[in-house]
Design an enzyme around this catalytic site. Sequence first.
Site, mmCIF file in Angstrom:
data_model
loop_
_atom_site.group_PDB
_atom_site.id
_atom_site.type_symbol
_atom_site.label_atom_id
_atom_site.label_comp_id
_atom_site.label_asym_id
_atom_site.label_seq_id
_atom_site.Cartn_x
_atom_site.Cartn_y
_atom_site.Cartn_z
ATOM 1 N N GLU A 1 34.294 35.091 40.652
ATOM 2 C CA GLU A 1 35.315 35.527 39.699
ATOM 3 C C GLU A 1 35.169 34.819 38.360
ATOM 4 O O GLU A 1 34.800 33.646 38.309
ATOM 5 C CB GLU A 1 36.708 35.223 40.247
ATOM 6 C CG GLU A 1 37.055 36.032 41.475
ATOM 7 C CD GLU A 1 38.419 35.666 42.040
ATOM 8 O OE1 GLU A 1 39.028 36.533 42.671
ATOM 9 O OE2 GLU A 1 38.862 34.515 41.841
ATOM 10 N N ASP B 1 45.241 32.602 49.301
ATOM 11 C CA ASP B 1 44.914 32.704 47.880
ATOM 12 C C ASP B 1 43.960 33.837 47.553
ATOM 13 O O ASP B 1 43.340 33.849 46.506
ATOM 14 C CB ASP B 1 44.341 31.374 47.381
ATOM 15 C CG ASP B 1 43.094 30.975 48.161
ATOM 16 O OD1 ASP B 1 42.718 31.708 49.097
ATOM 17 O OD2 ASP B 1 42.505 29.949 47.827
#
Lengths: 344, 344
Positions: free
Chosen positions: B56, B228
């Site tokens: 990411e 998460d």
Amino acid sequence: MVQYIGIQDVIEVLRTLGTERVLQELAKYIEDDFRRWEDFDKVARIASGSPNGVIELMPISDGRQFAFKYVNGHPCNTNAGKLTVTAFGVLADVASGYPLLLSEMTLTTALRTAATSALAARYLARPDSRTMALIGAGAQAEFQVLAFKTMTGIEKVRVFDVDPSASARFARNLATVPGIHVHVTQSVDEGLQDADIITTATAAKKHAVVLTRSQVRPGTHINAIGGDCPGKTELDREILHASRVVVEYPPQSRVEGEIQQVDPGFPVVELWRIIAGLEVGRRAVDEVTLFDSVGFALEDFSTLRFLRDITQEIGAVRTIDLVPDVADPRDLYSLLRRDGVLAA
Amino acid sequence: MVQYIGIQDVIEVLRTLGTERVLQELAKYIEDDFRRWEDFDKVARIASGSPNGVIELMPISDGRQFAFKYVNGHPCNTNAGKLTVTAFGVLADVASGYPLLLSEMTLTTALRTAATSALAARYLARPDSRTMALIGAGAQAEFQVLAFKTMTGIEKVRVFDVDPSASARFARNLATVPGIHVHVTQSVDEGLQDADIITTATAAKKHAVVLTRSQVRPGTHINAIGGDCPGKTELDREILHASRVVVEYPPQSRVEGEIQQVDPGFPVVELWRIIAGLEVGRRAVDEVTLFDSVGFALEDFSTLRFLRDITQEIGAVRTIDLVPDVADPRDLYSLLRRDGVLAA
């Protein structure tokens, strides 16, 4: 440890191989990756705009390696003695997510843009092209000329820039390069004389017209690298209607390239399809071809691959401690214990 | 030149200030930035997924500085002796687009996550909290405990991990830290005994339930940092319905946090509003509060600001040649001329 390639390392590569061979080798990596275009996951780029310019992150992956480039575009930076574009990139391993290589890309973006331009011209320009008109002698000018010389056989360059000192610098920089003759000209028309290939690389802001339809002779190849963001173009739109227009990645080019001036349905040919042999490049001797180049993440991916291979080949590998090396991956805290850091 | 902060530089900062003071200082930067939440341009993150994990890019800007973090998440990396998460980040100047700082963020992500958890707990936990239950003794465990010790006054930690060697390592690492007593326990229930604060930090894959509603006493603060990413949660959803749920950035938390288990309209409180004094944190002594933390780009922005300031303060500034330094910004080619690179 992560490999690091700084400015000095790129210069070492250029010194070892010679700039022209670097451009040739780099073009092979780009060509190979364009040929396997469909292997790539082409993620949208993220742009963060501000009054002065833009900062972009350009990611791409082929499922084995992930790459991204950080690049800014700040046209007014030159007023403060700064580069308008700086860049760096990272190559990572998809299987583990670990970064493998961090590299400067300001200098190498100029190299990869030139290699891509000359690569496209090999498929699009007439094979007997020997004279290039260069409109705009900015930061990329010398790199473009070296790539066209070594990859397409250009022998003569006629340069025009609105700033005579830019043309003079360009001529001076290339004076010692054998096999290329630079003629500084005083106008676009004088620059275009006998041009087989026209490269437009101005820092034109907004919608400029540095070249009109009537100035382009049949059979010319236009390498348009200056128009590369929304609201910034440099060609008369009539040229688009009179040309076979080739682009890198249509969704991006329609927003950023010269073709932002025409309808979303305007017909374009994708460069990768020509490289893969799915379409022909030039269809006739008198056709005008136009490579509407904006720069695509794939070219940076190829460049990072090339840099990694070539630095290993010539034994110029530096590393940095960007990622920790721990014996037990669940014991990150051991880094502190090992180095005697007190908790309190 | 661009500043570079590697693992060794972070360790030098920790050695000079002490880990606890670093956590305190870092928390101040995070708190300051959360307080001015509305100054930030919160861009969506880019995720590039693969069968093994995700890579990411997390960008954010306040109009003066731009930051992004590269972070991967590969749960199976531990099988190969690799970290599941590695990260690095860049801070850049928005006005010029130039990168200012490149920093490792694997170690500092653990620090900033701990600092953020303890910061949230200062607004949400009962002030007389002294005992923390820690469910999951992974890479972040020690950092969490040090932050809660120094920022909220935790004196006792009761740890449980399905892997006894993880609990043992955790106890060993903290054995020499004054003012904190570690009790290794054999079950979640044993770990929860007398807990004022419960930190869940397991590497639970998919939708695990490491904590149920009936195990949570009135007045508890839950610091949930393990869930998460999409498809990964660790709390019984009934706990959410019984708690005051606080999140960092709802659009991200609803996809990645514990609240992915409930309706998109489920009421949450934004942490920044509590820090800015627009809402209260804990409303009653017997309320159950829950910080559903997934980690947000703002915390990395603050961390990069902190690292830049502190390394300058203690005189530990290293630089790398990531961006070229040229006398004339239009003359990029001068880099080659200057260093005697031959064109051919």
